[in-house]
Design an enzyme around this catalytic site. Structure first.
Site, PDB file in Angstrom:
ATOM      1  N   GLY A  46       0.793  -1.221   0.000  1.00  0.00           N
ATOM      2  CA  GLY A  46       0.000   0.000   0.000  1.00  0.00           C
ATOM      3  C   GLY A  46       0.824   1.270   0.000  1.00  0.00           C
ATOM      4  N   VAL A  47       0.129   2.368   0.281  1.00  0.00           N
ATOM      5  CA  VAL A  47       0.764   3.683   0.275  1.00  0.00           C
ATOM      6  C   VAL A  47       1.930   3.719   1.250  1.00  0.00           C
ATOM      7  CG1 VAL A  47       0.437   6.093   0.956  1.00  0.00           C
ATOM      8  CG2 VAL A  47      -1.262   4.959  -0.474  1.00  0.00           C
ATOM      9  N   TYR A 185       2.618  17.169   9.398  1.00  0.00           N
ATOM     10  CA  TYR A 185       3.813  16.330   9.486  1.00  0.00           C
ATOM     11  C   TYR A 185       4.375  15.913   8.133  1.00  0.00           C
ATOM     12  CZ  TYR A 185       1.314  11.863   8.862  1.00  0.00           C
ATOM     13  OH  TYR A 185       0.603  10.814   8.365  1.00  0.00           O
ATOM     14  N   GLU A 205       1.394  27.722   5.724  1.00  0.00           N
ATOM     15  CA  GLU A 205       0.383  27.024   6.544  1.00  0.00           C
ATOM     16  C   GLU A 205      -0.748  28.009   6.840  1.00  0.00           C
ATOM     17  OE1 GLU A 205      -0.345  23.898   8.029  1.00  0.00           O
ATOM     18  OE2 GLU A 205      -2.083  25.042   8.736  1.00  0.00           O
ATOM     19  N   HIS A 445      21.669   3.692  31.518  1.00  0.00           N
ATOM     20  CA  HIS A 445      22.442   4.932  31.457  1.00  0.00           C
ATOM     21  C   HIS A 445      23.677   4.692  30.605  1.00  0.00           C
ATOM     22  CE1 HIS A 445      24.034   8.766  32.805  1.00  0.00           C
ATOM     23  NE2 HIS A 445      25.190   8.161  33.035  1.00  0.00           N
TER      24      HIS A 445
END
Lengths: 470, 506
Positions: A46-47, A185, A205, A445
């Protein structure tokens, strides 16, 4: 009416072989069903796999490498002139797609899933007509619609040869001046890619911020970098028209200061996606579609037509591959008689910008809107050893928990590896983990993952690497 | 398009079974045209169309249970719309979650029960049968295949095992707009066991529901069995800390499943001869559920006695003619027995109580609402005579008559079926020398009356013909002992033997 139409009968037919459809087919087969998977493409995936998530990540990874190399001088490392061969980059992208689509074919055929190439259309509640394939007609006991979505085109420029994400990901050329319409996004991810490849990128935008819907304290980091890397960032600005002029595009823009126009060599439109629910023959079934074309389903993914299920982008909500995958598995399970439902509490969302943004569960804005009594712990990456050592301290982790029960309701992350870290957040929310659960779990860590533990500590008022509130 | 949801039918009814569809997809309907016949616990009701239009979808097959707020019919408008109808329905459907418009949102937020059509008596039985259904999916006939294939759409088993097994009945349910904290595997388990997560009190941090919490809830009917053995402990702990008892700490681990109990599918009876099948519908199903609950949960003991009602019956016959025109004038022995029973309940309060196994508490009721079993064409119904202690014999007689006729014509209100503290079942009118009744859980006891008959009785060294009423008190041995029952019955016999005692002492 075609005489001698070959009608095949099958227990479960899945229409669409994207990240929702093929896992649904695989799960249904593994649960003992006889399954047919129909897709109009020759390749499965698919996409997402062919012109979405996967190729974009290949390009993003490659261009990030370039950015890191450019920044390496701060570590005392120099590579000299960096050259980019977009043909080879494109070939690499293609090889990734080929390898993955081949893998899916193998996974399906080994399970005896019948893969049919063709365009399926309902002719009733238990039958599909298939065009362009070896099978003309399929009668089914159950059908899963997984036809996905497609990019919305700019209404003012329908006839022009503008790019959508599909064309942008094919990497045909690196335009000198690229306008990205849409600060969501998809637009931003591709904007960063082309900026690194050498385009002069402008982003327009309509709304006042980038990544609308994401908490602004997370977006801040992306905004800062976008301003640095893009030629222009036009917020609260509308595209009112596009005109082709001498092999370029003249774009009419409008903001509160008035109208103007600017010229670009390419225009990439990334203003959203719409569901592929038309031309499916749904009117011959009892399936219900809402005003925006999304198929309506219940929590078991069942449509109003009891034999027919729908999953993924075509049912709306977050249009994300991993949501579709989970929905596909739910639908297959329900068809096989299992007590399943899409009852997820956290659909992690990931944005592969620079830096990456990811979140799961409730956002801070939603918590405020719902007037929930929450406690929030924010931990900046500037206080994290590993981030410092990597020279990537732009970012933070935000943990949102219910004040009384301390159950973790949402997590927002911005920074290196945010896309990987969010999986832990999703698990925490799904499991009903509390702040103490995260704080008391040992995180290795020095890693970026410690930032989740640290954010939980902040929320509990017991931070080690920042100062407690007075 | 307009989605018509099953409206609130009032009187606390939250679901009903589809009896008959009056419309089919594609049909035009006018406002107020009958859409569908729904049978509730109370009666069959016809649901009219709230507006005119074309039916584009009907949801639910005949025999399926639909809940208030569930979409029944989708109607495509013919232009003019009766908006007032829509408003009324939307307002009355408030019990269903309606967070956002559209089918998607509202159905997503409704917890769906699985089609666990298997008895939920034990976890293993339920999961075993669902496995069986899956593996045999291919070979079962069409109808069966259909039901296997629709596991989630049909909450045939109500999600929360209402009143009967709810361990948290008096704890407010969690807010349905917010998710219950529980791991995905726990949520799946709940769905498999037909447990409504919102009804389970989580024992984990932050109220997190664990797999054990879900299993314990699902085994609700079996759990009290183990609670019984430590009933004293549980009660003591319940007294110390109510919270602890509520959070299900009162249950000892293990021992709550019933060993060897496995409900197997029935054979195909048509192998041995012709058969006819009929679905088990609302009242029948309710009776079945309550009887099984009572028998599984309650250790029954029966105490039998015969009351000499010769003189009582003489009084009754003497007065009956005179009273025949008054309400209650049909005067049977039953109201006299009720009068006497109330006296006995006051003297022996443990028979007017309930044991809450989940809280480890005995609940003594300070009211005397006596249920009277009524035989109706639709099955057994037990309407309740409220405050029987405040009524005269004649008033009791009138109330029983009223309730019995309402039960027969289906016009009883739900509240008239609730709140009983003791039940009397009288099959004497039909016949029988004695019987063993089943307790109407969560009551403690039930009194069964058989047919009063003349019998030879030795009195003072002579044989007399006396009218004897055979009575059986079935009681919950968790709460009362045989000696308590014997004393209760002695008192009852004493009162019934002489109407003057009834007058003086009750």
């Amino acid at each position: 009416m075609v005489m001698g139409t070959l009608t095949q009968e099958v227990e479960v037919v899945v229409v669409g072989a994207g990240p929702g459809g093929y896992p649904a087919a695989i799960r249904a087969a593994d649960l003992g069903k006889e399954v047919m998977l129909i897709d109009e493409r020759a390749e499965l995936g698919g996409v997402c796999l062919i012109e979405g998530c996967i190729p974009s990540k290949a390009l993003i990874h490659a261009t990030e490498l370039v950015e890191h190399a450019r920044e390496a001088s701060k570590f005392g490392i120099s590579f000299g002139e960096i050259t980019i061969d977009i043909k080879r980059l494109s070939a690499f992208r293609r090889s990734v797609i080929d390898s993955l689509t081949g893998g899916i074919s193998m996974l399906c055929t080994k399970r005896n899933i019948e893969v049919v190439k063709g365009r399926a259309r309902f002719v009733g509640s238990n039958q599909l007509a298939v065009e362009g394939g070896d099978v003309a007609s399929v009668k089914f006991k159950h059908c899963i619609i997984a036809t996905g979505s497609r990019p919305i085109v700019l209404p003012t420029a329908k006839d022009l040869d503008l790019w959508s994400s599909t064309e942008a990901l094919e990497l045909r050329e690196v335009p000198k001046r690229l306008l990205v319409v849409g600060g969501g996004y998809i637009g931003l991810e591709l904007g960063f890619v082309y900026a690194t490849l050498g385009s002069e990128v402008s982003v327009v935008e309509m709304l006042p911020s980038l990544l609308t819907g994401v908490d602004s304290d997370l977006v801040r980091f992306v905004h800062k970098n976008a301003k640095r890397r893009f030629k222009e960032l036009m917020l609260s600005t509308k595209v009112t028209g596009v005109r082709a002029v001498d092999g370029a595009y003249e774009v009419a823009l409008e903001d509160k200061n008035g109208k103007r126009s600017a010229t670009f060599d390419r225009v990439l439109v990334a203003i959203g996606r719409r569901p592929n629910s038309e031309n499916l023959g749904l009117e011959t079934t009892n399936v219900k579609v809402d005003g925006r074309g999304f198929i309506q389903v219940d929590e078991t993914q069942r449509t109003a037509d009891p034999r027919i299920f729908a999953i993924g982008d075509v049912v709306g909500g977050y249009m994300l591959a991993h949501k579709a995958t989970r929905e596909g598995k739910v639908a297959a399970g329900v068809i096989a008689g299992h007590a399943e439902a899409f009852d997820n509490r956290a659909i992690p969302a990931v944005v592969f910008t620079a830096p990456e943004v990811a979140w799961a569960g409730l956002t801070e804005a939603q918590a405020a809107e719902e007037k929930l009594d929450v406690t929030i712990g924010r931990f900046p990456l500037t206080a994290l050893g590993r981030a410092k050592a990597m020279g990537q301290t732009d970012g933070m982790v935000k943990m949102i928990a219910d004040r009384e029960s301390q159950l973790i309701l949402g997590v927002g992350i911005v920074g290196p590896h945010a896309s990987e870290l969010v999986a832990e957040a999703a698990l925490a929310i799904e499991m009903g983990a509390t702040l103490v659960d995260l704080e008391a779990t040992i995180h290795p860590h020095p890693t970026i993952s410690e930032s989740l533990m640290e954010a939980a500590e902040v929320a509990l008022g017991l931070p080690v690497h920042t100062l407690p509130p007075r | 398009m307009y989605d018509f949801k099953l409206p609130d039918l009032g009187e606390g009814i939250h679901e009903g079974e589809i009896l008959e569809w009056h419309v089919t997809v594609g049909q035009s309907v006018a406002e107020d045209d009958p859409l569908v016949e729904i049978e509730t616990d109370k009666a069959a009701v016809t649901i009219p169309s709230p507006r005119a239009g074309v039916v584009v979808a009907t949801n639910g097959d005949v025999g399926e249970v639909v809940k208030v707020g569930q979409v029944l019919v989708s109607i495509e408008d013919n232009g003019a719309s009766a908006s007032s109808g829509a408003v009324a329905v939307a307002a009355s459907a408030s019990s269903a979650s309606e967070t956002a418009p559209g089918v998607t949102a509202s159905t997503r937020s409704t917890p769906t029960a699985p089609a666990a059509s298997a008895p939920r008596s034990s976890a293993s039985a339920a999961s075993a049968s669902s496995t069986a259904a899956t593996s045999s999916g291919k070979s079962v006939p069409a109808k069966g295949a259909g039901s296997v294939a629709q596991p989630a759409s049909a909450p045939r088993v109500s999600a929360a095992p209402v009143a009967l097994t709810a361990p948290v009945a008096s704890v407010p349910l969690a807010d349905r707009n917010r998710p219950v904290p529980a791991a995905p595997a726990t949520r799946r388990l709940a769905r498999e066991l037909g447990v409504d997560l919102y009804a389970v009190v989580g024992s984990g941090p932050g109220g997190r529901v664990t797999a054990e919490d879900v299993e314990r809830y699902a085994q609700g009917s079996a759990a009290p069995a183990s609670a019984t053995s430590t009933g004293g402990d549980a009660a003591a702990r319940g007294a110390e800390s109510a919270d602890e008892a509520v959070s299900a700490e009162a249950f000892p681990e293990g021992g709550s499943a019933i060993p060897f109990l496995e409900v197997e599918p029935l054979p195909d009876f048509s192998r041995w001869g012709p058969v006819e099948t009929e679905p088990v519908r609302s009242i029948r199903r309710k009776i079945a559920k309550r009887m099984v609950t009572s028998m599984v949960l309650v250790p029954h003991v029966c105490h039998m006695e015969e009351a000499d009602v010769t003189e009582l019956d003489e009084l009754r016959r003497a007065e009956k003619g005179r009273l025949s025109s008054k309400p209650g004038g049909k005067l049977s022995l039953l109201p006299f027995v009720m009068r006497a029973v109330v006296r006995c309940l006051k003297d022996f309060p443990m028979f007017n109580a309930s044991l809450d196994p989940f809280r480890g508490e005995l609940v003594y009721k300070k009211y005397y609402h006596v249920g009277v079993a009524a035989d109706t064409p639709r099955g057994l119904i037990v309407p309740v005579v409220r405050d029987a202690d405040h009524r005269t014999v004649l008033e009791l007689s009138a109330e029983v008559e009223r309730l019995a006729s309402a039960a027969r014509d289906g016009s009883l209100g739900v509240e008239e079926l609730q709140g009983g503290s003791f039940t009397i079942t009288n099959v004497g009118a039909i016949g029988g020398t004695g019987m063993v009744p089943t307790i109407n859980y969560p009551e403690v006891a039930i009194l069964g009356l058989a047919r009063a008959q003349q019998k030879p009785v030795v009195r003072n060294g002579r044989i007399d013909v006396r009218l004897l009423l055979p009575m059986t008190l079935a009681f919950d041995h968790r709460i009362a002992d045989g000696a308590n029952a014997a004393r209760f019955m002695n008192q009852l016999v004493y009162l019934l033997a002489d109407p003057r005692r009834l007058l003086l002492e009750s």
